[in-house]
Scaffold this motif. Structure first.
Motif, PDB file in Angstrom:
ATOM      1  N   UNK A 147      26.575 -39.144  31.840  1.00 30.72           N
ATOM      2  CA  UNK A 147      27.734 -39.181  30.943  1.00 30.72           C
ATOM      3  C   UNK A 147      27.259 -39.385  29.513  1.00 30.72           C
ATOM      4  N   UNK A 148      27.103 -38.286  28.795  1.00 28.78           N
ATOM      5  CA  UNK A 148      26.663 -38.382  27.410  1.00 28.78           C
ATOM      6  C   UNK A 148      25.167 -38.626  27.303  1.00 28.78           C
ATOM      7  N   UNK A 149      24.620 -38.337  26.154  1.00 25.42           N
ATOM      8  CA  UNK A 149      23.174 -38.484  25.970  1.00 25.42           C
ATOM      9  C   UNK A 149      22.726 -39.939  25.987  1.00 25.42           C
TER      10      UNK A 149
ATOM     11  N   UNK B  56      25.772 -32.900  40.655  1.00 25.58           N
ATOM     12  CA  UNK B  56      25.965 -33.683  39.434  1.00 25.58           C
ATOM     13  C   UNK B  56      27.301 -34.424  39.448  1.00 25.58           C
ATOM     14  N   UNK B  57      27.891 -34.585  40.660  1.00 27.15           N
ATOM     15  CA  UNK B  57      29.213 -35.210  40.771  1.00 27.15           C
ATOM     16  C   UNK B  57      29.148 -36.567  41.462  1.00 27.15           C
ATOM     17  N   UNK B  58      28.105 -37.320  41.161  1.00 29.70           N
ATOM     18  CA  UNK B  58      27.969 -38.650  41.738  1.00 29.70           C
ATOM     19  C   UNK B  58      27.266 -39.568  40.747  1.00 29.70           C
ATOM     20  N   UNK B  59      27.500 -40.867  40.929  1.00 29.12           N
ATOM     21  CA  UNK B  59      26.842 -41.855  40.078  1.00 29.12           C
ATOM     22  C   UNK B  59      26.527 -43.089  40.906  1.00 29.12           C
ATOM     23  N   UNK B  60      25.306 -43.566  40.791  1.00 30.15           N
ATOM     24  CA  UNK B  60      24.886 -44.789  41.472  1.00 30.15           C
ATOM     25  C   UNK B  60      24.526 -45.818  40.417  1.00 30.15           C
ATOM     26  N   UNK B  61      25.318 -46.866  40.336  1.00 27.45           N
ATOM     27  CA  UNK B  61      25.082 -47.918  39.359  1.00 27.45           C
ATOM     28  C   UNK B  61      24.293 -49.065  39.955  1.00 27.45           C
TER      29      UNK B  61
END
Length: 226
Positions: free
Chosen positions: A83-85, A50-55
């Motif tokens: 990041x947040x609901x 849960x420590x990655x983000x693909x935009x």
């Protein structure tokens, strides 16, 4: 008098107050499909992380006094995947503990739009470690991958290219995605083996189950019996 770091942070614009669309239409289907293909595979191989983000086609704000840059795709490590609901409106560096994306991807449409010059200079200045340009409609080379070294991009010539800082390789290969047979951009492991798409992973799992059932039947065991 200089503002304290706390006061400075409190005066920075938030994601909610910044524009989250550059109002530029997507030029082609491939510019949309290719980043989604890469993200869908990441969701499989990094399902436990849960420590990655693909935009994808998301505004990236790197300076509160400058407009956003909008890569076709980008990967950040060490930030929350969710990041947040209500999720992210955009990627705001000062709201991500200063984390700069480690990888940026640009898919060239019919003709280049600054990917080889303006954006290359900008990504290098911002410190993006890997910059990938994929030009599916152009003559060879269709895939160009750069790695940042001492503030400048150096061309990497392998396909796929292994990126140890990410723990993945990236490259091109012919395959089928969404029923379309063509060359696609994929993720690879250290040995150069391509990671499967969701459809391929399901098919492989079914094939393994069928093989196991066949072996059990050969031993006189009915795998369908409770």
């Amino acid at each position: 008098m200089l503002l304290s770091e706390r006061n400075y942070q409190s005066n920075l614009p938030t994601a909610e107050s910044l524009p989250y669309s550059d109002e530029t239409p997507v030029d082609s289907e491939l510019q949309d499909i290719i980043p989604h293909l890469l993200k869908s595979i990441l969701n499989l191989i990094w399902a436990q992380r849960d420590n990655w983000f693909f935009g994808i086609d998301m505004a990236w704000y790197y300076d509160p006094e400058k407009p956003a840059i909008v890569p076709d795709g980008f990967l950040s490590l060490g930030v929350p995947k969710i990041k947040g609901e209500n999720l992210r409106l955009s990627y705001v560096t000062w709201e991500e503990n200063g984390v700069i994306p480690i990888l940026a991807i640009e898919v060239v449409s019919k003709s280049p739009g600054g990917e080889y010059k303006r954006k290359k200079i900008e990504y290098a200045r911002l410190g993006v470690l890997y910059y990938v340009i994929y030009a599916p409609r152009r003559s060879k080379p269709q895939l160009t991958i750069y790695q940042l070294h001492e503030g400048k991009y150096q061309l990497l010539t392998n396909n796929p290219v292994w990126m140890p800082e990410i723990g993945l390789g990236i490259g091109t290969e012919e395959g089928i995605y969404e029923g379309i047979k063509r060359e696609w951009l994929y993720w690879y492991d250290r040995e150069g083996n391509r990671y499967p798409t969701e459809t391929e992973a399901l098919l492989q799992a079914q094939q393994r189950a069928d093989q196991l059932a066949a072996r059990l039947r050969a031993l006189g065991i009915d795998p369908d019996r409770d």
